[in-house]
Design an enzyme around this catalytic site. Structure first.
Site, PDB file in Angstrom:
ATOM      1  N   ALA A  63      39.873  38.914  37.613  1.00 36.83           N
ATOM      2  CA  ALA A  63      40.447  37.571  37.536  1.00 36.83           C
ATOM      3  C   ALA A  63      39.948  36.691  38.678  1.00 36.83           C
ATOM      4  O   ALA A  63      39.684  37.167  39.787  1.00 36.83           O
ATOM      5  CB  ALA A  63      41.968  37.651  37.574  1.00 36.83           C
ATOM      6  N   GLY A 104      39.969  43.450  36.309  1.00 43.38           N
ATOM      7  CA  GLY A 104      39.904  42.910  34.961  1.00 43.38           C
ATOM      8  C   GLY A 104      38.570  43.135  34.288  1.00 43.38           C
ATOM      9  O   GLY A 104      38.484  43.210  33.060  1.00 43.38           O
ATOM     10  N   GLU A 107      38.845  46.342  32.682  1.00 43.33           N
ATOM     11  CA  GLU A 107      39.736  46.235  31.524  1.00 43.33           C
ATOM     12  C   GLU A 107      39.026  45.590  30.328  1.00 43.33           C
ATOM     13  O   GLU A 107      39.350  45.894  29.177  1.00 43.33           O
ATOM     14  CB  GLU A 107      40.995  45.466  31.916  1.00 43.33           C
ATOM     15  CG  GLU A 107      41.876  46.302  32.841  1.00 43.33           C
ATOM     16  CD  GLU A 107      43.064  45.549  33.397  1.00 43.33           C
ATOM     17  OE1 GLU A 107      44.203  46.000  33.215  1.00 43.33           O
ATOM     18  OE2 GLU A 107      42.844  44.497  34.040  1.00 43.33           O
ATOM     19  N   GLU A 127      43.741  47.431  41.627  1.00 46.56           N
ATOM     20  CA  GLU A 127      44.890  46.522  41.728  1.00 46.56           C
ATOM     21  C   GLU A 127      45.934  46.970  42.746  1.00 46.56           C
ATOM     22  O   GLU A 127      46.541  46.138  43.443  1.00 46.56           O
ATOM     23  CB  GLU A 127      45.551  46.346  40.351  1.00 46.56           C
ATOM     24  CG  GLU A 127      44.829  45.368  39.430  1.00 46.56           C
ATOM     25  CD  GLU A 127      43.661  45.976  38.682  1.00 46.56           C
ATOM     26  OE1 GLU A 127      43.101  45.303  37.806  1.00 46.56           O
ATOM     27  OE2 GLU A 127      43.304  47.141  38.983  1.00 46.56           O
TER      28      GLU A 127
END
Length: 253
Positions: A63, A104, A107, A127
């Protein structure tokens, strides 16, 4: 565009294209990717997708923290993070990773169906090092793709693994030389598009749905897919092409 789009035969290529920001995901990326996936799903001539990066060393850094700090929404309404981790797809996506896929970014890879990676690729969900959790699918998808002990080590320490280790563990389908992940992903896509496209879509959809089903429900889902295929022209084309000793001419309809 923050996500480039290209059609190569029946293969669509989505290229994350914010190299100056290490392909960090902001609202514009999520909106663009979701719009492209929507068109991809609706286009009966597009059968397989490849997700790549325009950055030579980074697939995606996760992100965009500047966007988050500015209270910008980095999720899209339908696809979630990056406009794709929750998008309800029926067509397979192949991640072409030639660098770091962290947070991310990892992901996004987890949301794809297959992974081609170069030797310099790195996968990780750091994270917890930032007092966060991998909320864009990582918490449940990583333990589905890796042995639980390995997945938990990655989730709880935040430490990454190299592509060679990921290949050993079955996370990566194909390991290639640096700079060739996109071409290798296109070659893998080329193997898929040789097959009946509706059958490929049904195989993907069924496999996704069956993960937590009972045997009875899974057999019912298999039967549903077969009945659907019986109604397509490609169902008749497959045996006909075999008997006539020629390549099948799929319609994808």
């Amino acid at each position: 565009p923050v996500v480039l789009y290209e059609e190569l035969g029946h293969v669509a290529v989505f290229t994350l294209n914010r190299p100056a920001a290490r392909n960090a995901i902001n609202g514009k990326v999520s909106a663009r990717f979701e719009a492209l996936l929507t068109a991809f799903e609706r286009n009966s001539d597009m059968w397989v997708g490849v997700v790549a990066s325009s950055h030579p060393d980074v697939f995606c850094a996760g992100a965009d923290l500047k966007a988050i700090n500015a209270m910008e929404r980095v999720f899209s309404w339908k696809g979630g993070f990056a406009g794709m981790v929750q998008f309800p797809r029926t067509k397979p996506l192949i991640a072409a990773v030639d660098g770091k896929a962290l947070a991310g970014g990892c992901e996004i890879v987890l949301a794809c169906d297959l992974v081609v990676a170069s030797h310099k690729a790195v996968f990780g969900l750091p994270e917890v090092k930032r007092s966060l959790v991998a909320g864009a699918g990582g918490l449940f998808r990583l333990p589905q793709r890796l042995p639980r002990q390995v997945a938990m080590e990655m989730l709880l320490t935040g430490d990454p693994i190299m592509a060679s280790r990921a290949k050993e563990l079955g996370f990566v389908n194909e390991l290639v030389e640096p700079g060739s992940s996109r071409d290798a992903a296109l070659a893998l896509a080329g193997r898929i598009v040789q097959n009946a496209p509706v059958a490929v879509r049904e195989a993907k959809v069924c496999a996704d749905r069956m993960q937590l089903m009972s045997d009875d429900d899974a057999f019912n889902e298999s039967n549903r897919a077969l009945v659907k295929l019986f109604m397509t022209p490609d169902f008749r084309e497959g045996p006909r092409a075999f008997l006539e000793k020629r390549e099948p001419r799929w319609t994808g309809r």
